[in-house]
Design a protein around this motif. Structure first.
Motif, PDB file in Angstrom:
ATOM      1  N   GLU A  15       0.822  -1.206   0.000  1.00 18.78           N
ATOM      2  CA  GLU A  15       0.000   0.000   0.000  1.00 18.78           C
ATOM      3  C   GLU A  15       0.863   1.266   0.000  1.00 18.78           C
ATOM      4  O   GLU A  15       0.552   2.245  -0.699  1.00 18.78           O
ATOM      5  CB  GLU A  15      -0.938   0.002   1.214  1.00 18.78           C
ATOM      6  N   ILE A  16       1.930   1.263   0.786  1.00 23.46           N
ATOM      7  CA  ILE A  16       2.831   2.423   0.814  1.00 23.46           C
ATOM      8  C   ILE A  16       3.386   2.691  -0.575  1.00 23.46           C
ATOM      9  O   ILE A  16       3.441   3.843  -1.037  1.00 23.46           O
ATOM     10  CB  ILE A  16       3.980   2.195   1.815  1.00 23.46           C
ATOM     11  N   ASP A  17       3.780   1.634  -1.273  1.00 21.84           N
ATOM     12  CA  ASP A  17       4.422   1.811  -2.582  1.00 21.84           C
ATOM     13  C   ASP A  17       3.451   2.296  -3.656  1.00 21.84           C
ATOM     14  O   ASP A  17       3.882   2.816  -4.690  1.00 21.84           O
ATOM     15  CB  ASP A  17       5.096   0.511  -3.010  1.00 21.84           C
ATOM     16  N   PHE A  77      11.201   3.617   6.523  1.00 21.61           N
ATOM     17  CA  PHE A  77      11.644   4.564   5.493  1.00 21.61           C
ATOM     18  C   PHE A  77      10.472   5.033   4.638  1.00 21.61           C
ATOM     19  O   PHE A  77      10.438   6.175   4.184  1.00 21.61           O
ATOM     20  CB  PHE A  77      12.708   3.938   4.597  1.00 21.61           C
ATOM     21  N   GLY A  78       9.520   4.138   4.402  1.00 22.22           N
ATOM     22  CA  GLY A  78       8.360   4.490   3.586  1.00 22.22           C
ATOM     23  C   GLY A  78       7.349   5.353   4.309  1.00 22.22           C
ATOM     24  O   GLY A  78       6.448   5.911   3.679  1.00 22.22           O
ATOM     25  N   SER A  79       7.499   5.467   5.630  1.00 26.40           N
ATOM     26  CA  SER A  79       6.529   6.219   6.422  1.00 26.40           C
ATOM     27  C   SER A  79       6.970   7.643   6.715  1.00 26.40           C
ATOM     28  O   SER A  79       6.138   8.552   6.810  1.00 26.40           O
ATOM     29  CB  SER A  79       6.263   5.500   7.756  1.00 26.40           C
ATOM     30  N   LYS A  81      17.028   6.594  -0.193  1.00 25.85           N
ATOM     31  CA  LYS A  81      17.013   7.510  -1.335  1.00 25.85           C
ATOM     32  C   LYS A  81      15.635   7.534  -2.008  1.00 25.85           C
ATOM     33  O   LYS A  81      15.081   8.604  -2.294  1.00 25.85           O
ATOM     34  CB  LYS A  81      18.065   7.089  -2.364  1.00 25.85           C
ATOM     35  N   ASP A  82      15.090   6.338  -2.264  1.00 25.09           N
ATOM     36  CA  ASP A  82      13.841   6.237  -3.026  1.00 25.09           C
ATOM     37  C   ASP A  82      12.654   6.853  -2.284  1.00 25.09           C
ATOM     38  O   ASP A  82      11.771   7.457  -2.903  1.00 25.09           O
ATOM     39  CB  ASP A  82      13.547   4.773  -3.349  1.00 25.09           C
ATOM     40  N   TYR A  83      12.613   6.676  -0.968  1.00 26.64           N
ATOM     41  CA  TYR A  83      11.475   7.167  -0.190  1.00 26.64           C
ATOM     42  C   TYR A  83      11.663   8.604   0.309  1.00 26.64           C
ATOM     43  O   TYR A  83      10.747   9.167   0.902  1.00 26.64           O
ATOM     44  CB  TYR A  83      11.230   6.268   1.016  1.00 26.64           C
ATOM     45  N   TRP A 136       4.814  10.885   4.868  1.00 28.28           N
ATOM     46  CA  TRP A 136       4.780  12.273   5.319  1.00 28.28           C
ATOM     47  C   TRP A 136       4.886  13.228   4.137  1.00 28.28           C
ATOM     48  O   TRP A 136       4.152  14.214   4.054  1.00 28.28           O
ATOM     49  CB  TRP A 136       5.895  12.555   6.322  1.00 28.28           C
ATOM     50  N   GLN A 137       5.779  12.955   3.201  1.00 28.00           N
ATOM     51  CA  GLN A 137       5.935  13.820   2.041  1.00 28.00           C
ATOM     52  C   GLN A 137       4.661  13.849   1.198  1.00 28.00           C
ATOM     53  O   GLN A 137       4.284  14.904   0.659  1.00 28.00           O
ATOM     54  CB  GLN A 137       7.123  13.358   1.191  1.00 28.00           C
TER      55      GLN A 137
END
Length: 303
Positions: free
Chosen positions: A77-79, A145-147, A209-211, A217-218
């Motif tokens: 879901e994050i991706d 990292f994804g969050s 780097k990717d996230y 948040w972004q």
């Protein structure tokens, strides 16, 4: 209706340079789909490999494998949000709701371990697991990292060490969980940490780097102003933050206390880390979305 379906199929296969008739003829010889083939039940049920003869080890293995499957669903879901450019408010809210529900499920599931294993059996089979540790879950690190911005994952003692132009490698060495795998006197890395980095450091550096511009948040920051100020959206963000960084962690901690503290004294973590300081939120004060919490809430984080 049937004619329209055939036309759509023809359009689909011609679009990829395929012969529609060939594919339709192939259907004559293919087997019908079954539940066990689609879910890969036989393969899935063959993955529980015990290292001891103690029956409750199966509970331990099964529970952690279920955790990893749920982590995969969270990352899935994050991706879908972690893409260049803006995402719609509806998509963001929908995905955030799904992610939170997965972690709500993880949070309420700790009773499976806390109340579902015999302590004597656990204390015996855990010795066969050394030096492996749940610390080595790469998917959990990717979820972090994804969050949030990776700077929110830096050990608070070293926040001032990193400059705006610090390398990812330097930042990686100061992430909060590094402390759990290093000797506090010599700064030498444990086998648990060094083996984890040998396998996953490149993956994790790439994730940083990717996230960096596409984490949750972004993506929240990119939402229209009226959506960012919507109390329901803010509450959903806060709920996810608290669930991952307080509620879920404390559930894990309570389960560990039951098995690792007893009349014989506290047990060391299988990976050799100071598991209390690593787990307890009040020590780490890890917050994904610090901008959404008051100074007092951040000061009392995890208390």
């Amino acid at each position: 209706m049937e004619k329209k379906i055939i036309q759509d199929l023809d359009h689909k296969f011609k679009g990829i340079g395929q012969n529609t008739l060939t594919h339709m003829q192939g259907l004559l010889y293919s087997n019908p789909l079954t539940y066990w083939d689609y879910i890969q039940v036989d393969s899935l049920l063959s993955l529980q490999k015990q290292r001891s003869t103690l029956p409750d080890e199966m509970v331990f293995i099964g529970y952690h494998q279920i955790n990893e499957l749920l982590f995969k669903m969270v990352l899935w879901e994050i991706d879908q949000l972690a893409v260049p450019g803006e995402v719609s408010a509806d998509l963001f809210i929908d995905k955030l709701g799904r992610i939170s529900r997965y972690f709500d499920m993880l949070t309420t599931s700790f009773s499976i371990m806390e109340d579902g294993m015999d302590r004597e059996q656990y204390l015996k089979f855990r010795d066969t697991l050394t030096p492996a540790s749940g610390f080595q879950s790469v998917q959990y690190r990717l979820i972090e990292f994804g969050s949030t911005n990776w700077r929110n994952l830096v050990d608070k003692r070293f926040s001032d060490v990193l400059k705006a132009d610090s390398s990812y490698d330097l930042a990686f060495e100061h992430l909060y969980w590094q402390n759990a795998g290093k000797d506090s006197r010599t700064n030498q890395k444990s086998f648990m940490l060094s083996s984890f980095e040998d396998k996953y450091k490149k993956v994790l550096i790439n994730a940083m780097k990717d996230y960096e511009k596409t984490n949750l948040w972004q993506k929240f920051v990119e939402l229209p102003q009226e959506v960012k100020q919507d109390p329901k959206v803010i509450q959903a963000m806060r709920h996810y933050d608290k669930t991952v960084n307080i509620t879920w962690v404390l559930g894990h901690y309570r389960a560990a206390i039951k098995y690792l503290e007893g009349p014989e004294g506290p047990k060391e973590a299988t990976g050799g880390s100071d598991w209390k300081k690593y787990m307890l939120p009040k020590y780490q004060r890890r917050i994904f979305f610090p901008e959404l919490w008051s100074d007092q809430e951040k000061e009392n984080w995890g208390e």
